[in-house]
Write an enzyme that holds these catalytic residues in place. Structure first.
Site, PDB file in Angstrom:
ATOM      1  N   ASP A 193      31.134   0.400   6.772  1.00 10.79           N
ATOM      2  CA  ASP A 193      31.438   1.341   7.607  1.00 10.79           C
ATOM      3  C   ASP A 193      31.032   2.600   8.291  1.00 10.79           C
ATOM      4  OD1 ASP A 193      34.241   2.607   8.936  1.00 10.79           O
ATOM      5  OD2 ASP A 193      33.661   4.391   7.261  1.00 10.79           O
ATOM      6  N   GLU A 233      30.108  -2.933  10.611  1.00 12.75           N
ATOM      7  CA  GLU A 233      31.713  -2.418  11.645  1.00 12.75           C
ATOM      8  C   GLU A 233      30.592  -1.401  12.019  1.00 12.75           C
ATOM      9  OE1 GLU A 233      34.498   0.521  12.875  1.00 12.75           O
ATOM     10  OE2 GLU A 233      33.093   0.915  11.505  1.00 12.75           O
TER      11      GLU A 233
END
Length: 492
Positions: A193, A233
């Site tokens: 992330d 991501e």
């Protein structure tokens, strides 16, 4: 990882609100639908400044959801994906609290990134203007320490999320400990992330620089050492997305959602066809996400506006306005900065409402997603073809909550009975079971307002023909032996 449709969901917002109930749901009404479940951050706490993406303790499951035994039990039923929040931790974490109390005497003093570490000679206005960030305010927060000094800490997302110095031995040990904990408890896929922001290099945008790619390689190596596959991501220009795909096992096809909307709104599939010709194949495809619809993933490079995108800026503006119109203005209200919108480049709206609640258009969009290269991932709100949650938006004042509804089990049963959802479930089962989807993808010639796409695996094949003007589509495929053609009814 299985080549089957995935579910991505907040555990506490789906049914009973814990991991045991999620497992029961997957073994009950959702049985056989999903080869992998991405449980959005289940670490302590799940209700911080950024709904779990600001962990106080990244090694602990929030007790309101369950414990690591529950994660292991879930992993015995299906693949499990989880997040590694690479860029930052909560300002309330034990490590940062120790720094606030002791200053330079803290054993963790070097673990967190300060302005002076990156700019030892001071931060110029040019330096500041170069830094790419997802919010319009400063990327720094100045805090007083217990020893009487003060520091300007990097806080890329919010002042409650303090950035790590990922080159520091303490930070490296911290990241590795999370990877080891995930792998030891049955997680098979880790999502990196916000990794695009993790490396700050002076004189650059501090986002997706060559040094960032080097770091992605390093973290991917650590994950592979403990048996984890890696998903990056990254919301970025499509050329960087293609490059990022070379460094990890999977990236998201974040260009797909706006391209599908553009194709439907303009009744023109050419931009989508052009993307399919060059897009990476090791992708997870999405239409909706917990962060909204990332319309700018198809635009010009945000660091170099002279670099063109997949869609001209005027079409992006038109698309955003169409979403706002289709949602009755709710998405406009939910995407303003005064409702805590953290990302300048995403529209907060359910994908169903972005298409004005049109069942045929919605299923058409899902059909394109399921035929596209990669493995489809379906967001839990999209699974239920839901409208924007204005009540939750009003209650919390957080724009993203418009697409983060809390479902009771009764609501889930009611929505599963809806014809549009029943058709979507049929599509999911077809995508999971037909062997053609283990083969190649191709776009066959068709007029600009149509899309003709094919999956082929030896004798097994499946085709989707879409007419964007009428919003009608047809699916044909080989039978179980890969010989006779079958026509399928997959619409309401």
């Amino acid at each position: 990882m299985k080549n089957e449709v995935q579910l991505i969901a907040y555990v506490d917002r789906l049914g009973g609100g814990n991991l045991t109930d999620l497992q029961a749901l997957l073994a009950g009404p959702l049985e056989g639908l999903f080869g992998c479940v991405h449980a959005l951050p289940f670490f302590y706490p799940i209700d911080g400044a950024d709904t779990g993406f600001d962990p106080i303790d990244h090694l602990a499951v929030d007790q309101r959801l369950g414990d690591w035994d529950d994660i292991r039990r879930l992993a015995r039923e299906c693949d499990v994906a989880a997040d590694l929040i690479v860029n930052h931790v909560s300002a309330q974490s034990a490590q940062f609290a120790d720094v606030l109390e002791k200053g330079d005497d803290s054993q963790f003093a070097s673990m967190f990134l300060t302005m002076e570490k990156v700019f030892p000679n001071g931060l110029s206005e040019d330096d500041l203007n170069r830094i790419y960030r997802p919010r319009p305010s400063s990327p720094f927060v100045t805090l007083s320490l217990g020893d009487g000094s003060s520091r300007a800490f990097w806080a890329t997302f919010t002042e409650q999320q303090i950035d790590l110095d990922v080159g520091d031995p303490n930070a490296i040990a911290y990241i590795k400990s999370i990877l080891e904990k995930l792998a030891a408890n049955g997680v098979s896929l880790v999502r990196l992330d916000a990794i695009g922001y993790a490396i700050k290099t002076p004189g650059t945008s501090c986002f997706m620089t060559p040094e960032t790619y080097d770091f992605i390689d390093v973290v991917t190596g650590w994950a592979h050492e403990v048996g984890l596959e890696v998903l990056a991501e990254i919301h970025t220009h499509y050329e960087q997305q293609i490059e990022a795909a070379k460094h990890v096992d999977y990236v998201y096809d974040f260009a797909l959602p706006p391209l599908v909307l553009h194709s439907i709104f303009e009744a023109d599939a050419q931009a989508l066809k052009d993307w399919f010709a060059i897009s990476p194949r090791n992708v997870l495809t999405v239409l909706d996400t917990h962060d909204g619809i990332g319309v700018m993933d198809v635009g010009p490079d945000r660091m170099d506006p002279t670099t063109k995108g997949l869609i001209a800026p005027e079409f992006i503006d038109s698309m955003v306005e169409k979403i706002h119109t289709n949602s009755g203005g709710v998405s406009r209200r939910a995407s303003r900065h005064d409702v805590g919108n953290l990302d300048l480049y995403q529209v907060n709206c359910t994908f169903y409402d972005a298409l004005a609640g049109d069942d045929r258009a919605y299923l058409l969009a899902r059909l394109i997603q399921f035929f596209a290269p990669g493995i489809p991932q379906v967001y839990y709100v999209g699974l239920f073809a839901s409208h924007n949650s204005e009540a939750l938006l009003d209650a919390t004042g957080a724009g993203r909550d418009v697409n983060r509804h809390y479902y009771t089990r009764r609501e889930i049963d009611e929505r599963l009975a809806m014809p549009v959802v029943q058709s979507l479930l049929a599509m999911i089962r077809f995508r999971n079971r037909h062997p053609a989807f283990d083969g190649d993808f191709s776009v066959l010639y068709s007029a600009p307002h149509t899309l003709h796409i094919r999956r082929q695996n030896g004798a097994h094949w499946a085709e989707a023909r879409v007419d964007l003007r009428t919003r009608r589509y047809k699916v044909t495929c080989s039978d179980a032996d890969g010989t006779n053609p079958l026509a399928l009814q997959m619409s309401t």
